[in-house]
Each structure stands twice: as structure tokens, then as C-alpha cells.
Design an enzyme around this catalytic site. Structure first.
Site, short mmCIF file in Angstrom:
data_model
loop_
_atom_site.label_atom_id
_atom_site.label_comp_id
_atom_site.label_asym_id
_atom_site.label_seq_id
_atom_site.Cartn_x
_atom_site.Cartn_y
_atom_site.Cartn_z
N GLY A 78 2.58 -0.15 3.21
CA GLY A 78 3.59 0.19 4.37
C GLY A 78 3.26 -0.57 5.76
O GLY A 78 2.15 -0.85 6.18
N ARG A 142 3.44 -4.18 -1.99
CA ARG A 142 2.89 -3.40 -2.73
C ARG A 142 1.98 -3.69 -4.09
O ARG A 142 2.22 -2.95 -4.98
CB ARG A 142 3.60 -1.82 -2.70
CG ARG A 142 3.82 -1.31 -1.50
CD ARG A 142 4.36 -0.03 -1.58
NE ARG A 142 4.69 0.85 -0.39
CZ ARG A 142 3.81 1.38 0.12
NH1 ARG A 142 2.63 1.41 -0.04
NH2 ARG A 142 4.27 2.21 1.49
N ASP A 173 -5.16 2.91 -1.01
CA ASP A 173 -5.26 2.22 -2.14
C ASP A 173 -5.52 0.68 -2.16
O ASP A 173 -6.30 0.11 -3.01
CB ASP A 173 -3.72 2.29 -2.72
CG ASP A 173 -3.39 3.74 -3.41
OD1 ASP A 173 -4.51 4.54 -3.48
OD2 ASP A 173 -2.25 4.14 -3.05
N LYS A 199 -5.39 0.55 7.57
CA LYS A 199 -4.23 0.52 8.21
C LYS A 199 -3.40 1.67 7.61
O LYS A 199 -3.62 1.86 6.37
CB LYS A 199 -3.66 -0.90 7.92
CG LYS A 199 -1.99 -0.71 7.97
CD LYS A 199 -1.28 -1.25 6.86
CE LYS A 199 -1.29 -0.13 5.75
NZ LYS A 199 -0.21 -0.33 4.67
N THR A 200 -2.62 2.49 8.36
CA THR A 200 -1.69 3.25 7.71
C THR A 200 -1.19 4.27 8.93
O THR A 200 -2.12 5.01 9.57
CB THR A 200 -1.86 4.18 6.39
OG1 THR A 200 -0.72 4.80 6.20
CG2 THR A 200 -3.29 4.82 6.40
N ASP A 202 -0.20 6.79 8.14
CA ASP A 202 -0.11 8.25 7.79
C ASP A 202 -1.20 8.85 8.11
O ASP A 202 -1.79 10.13 8.28
CB ASP A 202 -0.16 8.19 6.29
CG ASP A 202 1.34 8.07 5.62
OD1 ASP A 202 2.00 7.61 6.28
OD2 ASP A 202 1.22 7.94 4.45
P1 FBP Z 1 0.80 2.99 3.52
O1 FBP Z 1 -0.04 4.07 2.79
O2 FBP Z 1 0.80 1.83 2.62
O3 FBP Z 1 0.44 2.66 4.85
O4 FBP Z 1 2.45 3.57 3.50
C1 FBP Z 1 2.69 4.82 3.99
C2 FBP Z 1 4.40 5.12 4.35
O5 FBP Z 1 4.49 4.38 5.42
C3 FBP Z 1 4.50 6.37 3.82
O6 FBP Z 1 4.46 7.01 5.02
C4 FBP Z 1 5.93 6.37 3.27
O7 FBP Z 1 5.96 7.35 2.27
C5 FBP Z 1 5.98 5.16 2.59
O8 FBP Z 1 4.89 4.23 3.28
C6 FBP Z 1 6.99 4.60 2.20
O9 FBP Z 1 7.01 3.31 1.52
P2 FBP Z 1 7.99 2.14 1.64
O10 FBP Z 1 7.77 1.48 2.63
O11 FBP Z 1 7.62 1.44 0.26
O12 FBP Z 1 9.33 2.57 1.42
#
Ligand code: FBP
Length: 553
Positions: A78, A142, A173, A199-200, A202
Site C-alpha cells: 500500500g 502486492r 510482509d 513503510k506502512t 498502518d
Molecule cells: P501496507 O501494509 O501494504 O502498507 O498497506 C496497508 C493498507 O493501507 C491498509 O491500511 C489497507 O487495509 C490496505 O492497505 C488496503 O489495500 P489496497 O491498497 O490493496 O486496497
């Protein structure tokens, strides 16, 4: 690319570097490390990269002349504000090592490495993207890097481009996969270093040695600004309850940070729901109780923050998802062949009695989301589950019952919001602009030190940026064994909200006041230019964590 006046001014911002990185550095080894748990298993799985020492950088008074290096970079998962600055820091770092060094960006995530899709990142391209949000410089994806064939295919293009180091910018991950790739390349003597970057948005890739993941700061400031605006609107008209779901697939760090910044009437923390073994009805009763009490005081309005991952933390639902994951992994082909209309019944027939009953009791939309495709890492796609609507509907029903019992007199009118994608590509705050640039620059120092299987680490983040401490952490140090896709796998341990830690404690000590007294904070937008106390402050989570850490030691 045409730019706004703010973008033009922002492009000239020079991110601050930790003082030690402003000259030549040498790596200093600390003690050998161990994984956070399951040491024997992890050691067996990572014979070449387990137990490496932590690294710190110190000034090198007599640096040797260094050869040019070719480096590859991947953005994974993400989007998070600041990714472009990681790449520009890396670019500047390898050019400082030798101005003939080259940086190649693999396109659209790890898949770009496997499929040999790349561009060379020249200074013209890099300059277009400095201090901007988004991952559009090379795109993200991803694709899970886990198979030997993918690693070997990737190695072909790395060899062709004479790339001797790969930087993977990703969440838990993706950094787990970086560790597996590092181990594999080391085991076959490929001569390619692999370095990770945390990175994230979250905020759940953190531990004693990685203080925060980048993007969390900016994203929570963007959400808090909008929550503040909603709170001011709702305090003006005094007629709506706003149910606001916030991203954060598993951990509730985003919801907690936004609560600390805005002081809403209700904020649910998934980790607490799990620890207290609460059911969905318990959560609904808790919210309805606050709505009723505020109504009794003449306040038929308020705000409720809900973490995106809540549903997975309700213990009964969590057990159900664990069995569903195994069931769908084992019977994937058979399930795919079942008619869409019959899939719900198929699941009910194949689950154990308790879980089948819970599954059958869930609203159709939620049940369907739980059985849909997982993301490539095996996660339920919780961003697609409308928990905010589910909860407000259930609260509405509960209030109607309470009204019949004479326990509630009021008017309940709910509006719904989901803040996630709005914040992931915002222009990075000064904190994230500096932190990301330092992470990228520091990655070039790890490459120069010749190590592999390390994650770029910059610490002491509540101090001014020049005092930050750069270094490297072996990724295996952050790992434990967890069940994924029906089997035990080595993964980086996710950092959930700790109920005994200072940020939650602070929230818990205040939430009753916030529930009944309207005591909103309106943080306003991120500021880039102005006094440090307005522009350069880290998150409250980071501040309280550091405070709590100091208090404990
Ligand atoms: P990462 O863990 O890869 O940083 O992504 C987290 C996130 O932003 C979550 O908060 C959310 O649930 C998810 O990505 C959404 O994924 P997508 O971008 O595939 O819709």
C-alpha cells in the site's frame, strides 16, 4: 508535469539528515542478535542471515575511494507518504558514494523484478518527485516474492543490469520477503545484497529497534484534520452522529493516534475488544450507552472512530476467520467451482458447528467479504467491509429497543465515512519527508557496508532530525513463526496496540471525559512552512511511547 505554487515551493525543501550521515561513515557492529521468538526454527530457515549484529554508523575519518554501484529499488504494498523521498535519499546516497552509481526502479512492485520491467531513475526524474506524496514514480504492487523461480528470474535482470544491491520498501510482509530473498541470494552466492525499508501508514511495523514506519505520521495528520473538520461541523449543527472508519488493516494505531489528536466521543480499539473478549453486541451496547447518555444531556450528535480491522479482532469472528482461512486454502479448487449463490451454504456446511453458527448470523455483505479472495499475503481485505455502517445500523436498532424500555429519549441520525485512501498519497509532512530521506540515504550506507538481510533503521525520532541515530537491523531479529495460508511461516512480528503502553493508557484515562463532554480538538491541516512546534512535530503515539519508555527505564 505542471505544479501548483505549493508544490513548487515544496520541491525546494531540503530534507534534514542526521548529522552523522552528512559525511563519510563506517559501520560499527553491535552484539549478535536473536529473533523475537521461535529462535531455533528461524535459525534453521535462515542459516546465512540469522544472528547478524545490529549496526550503527559513525563518522569515518579516513574514507577509501569507492567504486560506482548499481542499485535496484522496489515499492511494495500500500502507498504511504514519503516513498519518493526514500528513493531520492537512496539516489543521493549512492551518488555520494560514487557519482557514476546508477539507480534502477522496478515497476509496479515486486512483480517488476520478476517480469523485468524497470526504468533507470535519473536525476531529472528524481527531481520531479522530491518531497511529493504517492508511489507513482515507479508504481507499487502486492506480488508476493516467495518462490525460487521468482528469485531466479529476478536474478537474471539484476545480473543483466549489473545490480549488486536491491532495496525493498515495504511493510511487514514485504520485508519478510526481503529477508527470504536476502537469504536465498546469499546461499547461492549471487552477490546481491537485499536491504529493507519500513513503510506502512498502518504503523504496525515497529518494535524496540524500528521506532515507526514511514507514512503513519502524514496519514494520521491528514485523517485528524478531516475528523477535526467533521467534529466542528457536528458541533455546529448538533444533529448527526458520524461513524468514521479508519484504515489500518490489523492494528488500531491509526484510530488511536487520531483519537489522541482529535478527542472524539468514542474510539474503539480492536486490541482492547480482543483482550476483553467482547462480542459485536458488547461493542454496540458500549456505543449505544454513550449515545443515550449524551442524548440525556441534550447532545444528539457525536463522533465514533472505528479501526478498519475491528471485525477480525472480535474473538468469535477471529476464530471463524482462522478456520475459514484453512478451509479456503485446502479446498480452493472445489470452492471456486461452487456457484456464487451456493458458496455461503457451502461454507456453513464445511465449518465446525460453532463457527458455522457465527458465520450464518453475520449480515450477508460481511459474510461474503470474509469468504472472498485473500490478498497475496493471505489477509482478509478488511478495507472492503463496511464496519462503520454495520455498527451504526446495530446501534440504531439497540437504541430503538432502549427507547421501548424507556432507557433512551433522543434522535439518532448517522452519517458514515471511511478515511484511508485519502491519506496514503498526501505530500509527506516535514517529519515523513525527513525520516524517509534519511531512511533512503541510510540504505545506501548499508549497501556501502556490504551487508544483506538488514532493514534501514533511524532512531531517536522524537529528537530534532539532525540528532537521529542511523543504523541497520537484521530482519531476522524481528521474526517469529505464524500460521499463514494454513501452514507455519517465518514472518516479521506485527506490532499491535499494546494496552499497557503509554498511548493507549493516555487515551483510556481520558475517553470518559471525551464521551460526555464535547471536548473536540480541531488540528487543522499539515503545515510545511513555519515554526518547528507547528511544522516538525512527530505523532503523539511516538511522543508518548518515548515518554513511557523513559519512565520505565
Ligand atoms: P501496507 O501494509 O501494504 O502498507 O498497506 C496497508 C493498507 O493501507 C491498509 O491500511 C489497507 O487495509 C490496505 O492497505 C488496503 O489495500 P489496497 O491498497 O490493496 O486496497
Amino acid at each position: 508535469m505542471e505544479k501548483s505554487a505549493l508544490q513548487k515551493a515544496r520541491a525546494t525543501y531540503q530534507p534534514k539528515l542526521p548529522i552523522v550521515l552528512t559525511g563519510a561513515v563506517k559501520a560499527v557492529e553491535g552484539q549478535p542478535t536473536n529473533s523475537v521468538a521461535d529462535q531455533e526454527e528461524i535459525k534453521k530457515l535462515f542459516p546465512n542471515t540469522y544472528g547478524l549484529p545490529e549496526l550503527k554508523f559513525e563518522k569515518d575519518p579516513a574514507p577509501a575511494a569507492r567504486k560506482p554501484i548499481n542499485v535496484g529499488v522496489i515499492l511494495s504494498g500500500g502507498q504511504a507518504p514519503g516513498g519518493h523521498n526514500v528513493i531520492s535519499g537512496l539516489f543521493d546516497g549512492i551518488k555520494k558514494i560514487n557519482k557514476e552509481s546508477r539507480l534502477y526502479g522496478f515497476l509496479m512492485g515486486p512483480g517488476g523484478l520478476v517480469d523485468h520491467n524497470y526504468i533507470e531513475l535519473t536525476s531529472n526524474i528524481i527531481n520531479e518527485y522530491r518531497n511529493t506524496g504517492g508511489f507513482d514514480i515507479i508504481g507499487s504492487g502486492r506480488t508476493k516474492l516467495e518462490k525460487k523461480e521468482q528469485f531466479d528470474k529476478g536474478l537474471e535482470i539484476l545480473r543483466e543490469l549489473n545490480i549488486s544491491a536491491l532495496v525493498i520498501i515495504g511493510g511487514d510482509d514485504s520485508n519478510t520477503n526481503a529477508a527470504i530473498l536476502a537469504e536465498y541470494y546469499k546461499s547461492i552466492g549471487a552477490g546481491v545484497q537485499v536491504i529493507g525499508c519500513p513503510k506502512t501508514i498502518d504503523g504496525d511495523l515497529k518494535n524496540d529497534v524500528i521506532e515507526t514506519s514511514f507514512g503513519f505520521d502524514t496519514a494520521t495528520k491528514v485523517y485528524s484534520e478531516v475528523i477535526g473538520n467533521i467534529q466542528r461541523d457536528c458541533n455546529s449543527a448538533k444533529k448527526y452522529w458520524h461513524f468514521i472508519k479508519l484504515m489500518g488493516r490489523s492494528a488500531s494505531h491509526i484510530a488511536l493516534e487520531c483519537a489522541l489528536q482529535t478527542q472524539p466521543n468514542v474510539c474503539i480499539i480492536s486490541e482492547e475488544v480482543e483482550a476483553k473478549n467482547m462480542s459485536l453486541d458488547d461493542v454496540v451496547n458500549y456505543i449505544a450507552g454513550i449515545v443515550a447518555e449524551r442524548a440525556a444531556r441534550g447532545n444528539n450528535f457525536g463522533t465514533v472512530l472505528i479501526p478498519e480491522g475491528l471485525i477480525e479482532f472480535i474473538p468469535a469472528v477471529k476464530k471463524l476467520i482462522a478456520e475459514l482461512n484453512d478451509l479456503l486454502a485446502k479446498n480452493a479448487a472445489e470452492f471456486a467451482a461452487v456457484d456464487a449463490a451456493d458458496q455461503r451454504q457451502y461454507i456453513i456446511d464445511h465449518l465446525s458447528a460453532d463457527n458455522a453458527a457465527i458465520y450464518a448470523s453475520l449480515p450477508l455483505g460481511v459474510a461474503r467479504q470474509l469468504s472472498l479472495d485473500r490478498d497475496p499475503h493471505g489477509n482478509v481485505q478488511v478495507s472492503l467491509i463496511e464496519t462503520e455502517k454495520l455498527l451504526s445500523e446495530m446501534v440504531g436498532k439497540r437504541l430503538a429497543q432502549m427507547a421501548e424500555e424507556g432507557k433512551y429519549v433522543g434522535k439518532f441520525s448517522a452519517l458514515h465515512h471511511f478515511f484511508g485512501y485519502e491519506g496514503r498519497c498526501a505530500d509527506p509532512s516535514n517529519f515523513d519527508a525527513d525520516y524517509c530521506y534519511a531512511l533512503g540515504f541510510n540504505a545506501s550506507c548499508l549497501i556501502n557496508a556490504g551487508v544483506t538481510g538488514y532493514i534501514s533503521s533511524v532512531r531517536k525520532l522524537t529528537k530534532p532530525a539532525v540528532q537521529w541515530i542511523p543504523g541497520g537491523i537484521p530482519i531476522t531479529m524481528m521474526m517469529n513463526m505464524e500460521r499463514r495460508h494454513g501452514a507455519m511461516k517465518p514472518v516479521i512480528q506485527k506490532a499491535l496496540v499494546r494496552l499497557d503502553d503509554a498511548p493507549f493508557q493516555k487515551f483510556a484515562s481520558k475517553r470518559n471525559d471525551w464521551a460526555y463532554n464535547t471536548d473536540y480538538i480541531y488540528p487543522g491541516p499539515i503545515q510545511y512552512f513555519g515554526p518547528a512546534e507547528v511544522c516538525d512535530q512527530p505523532t503523539l503515539t511516538l511522543k508518548y511511547e518515548h515518554q513511557g519508555y523513559k519512565d520505565r527505564h
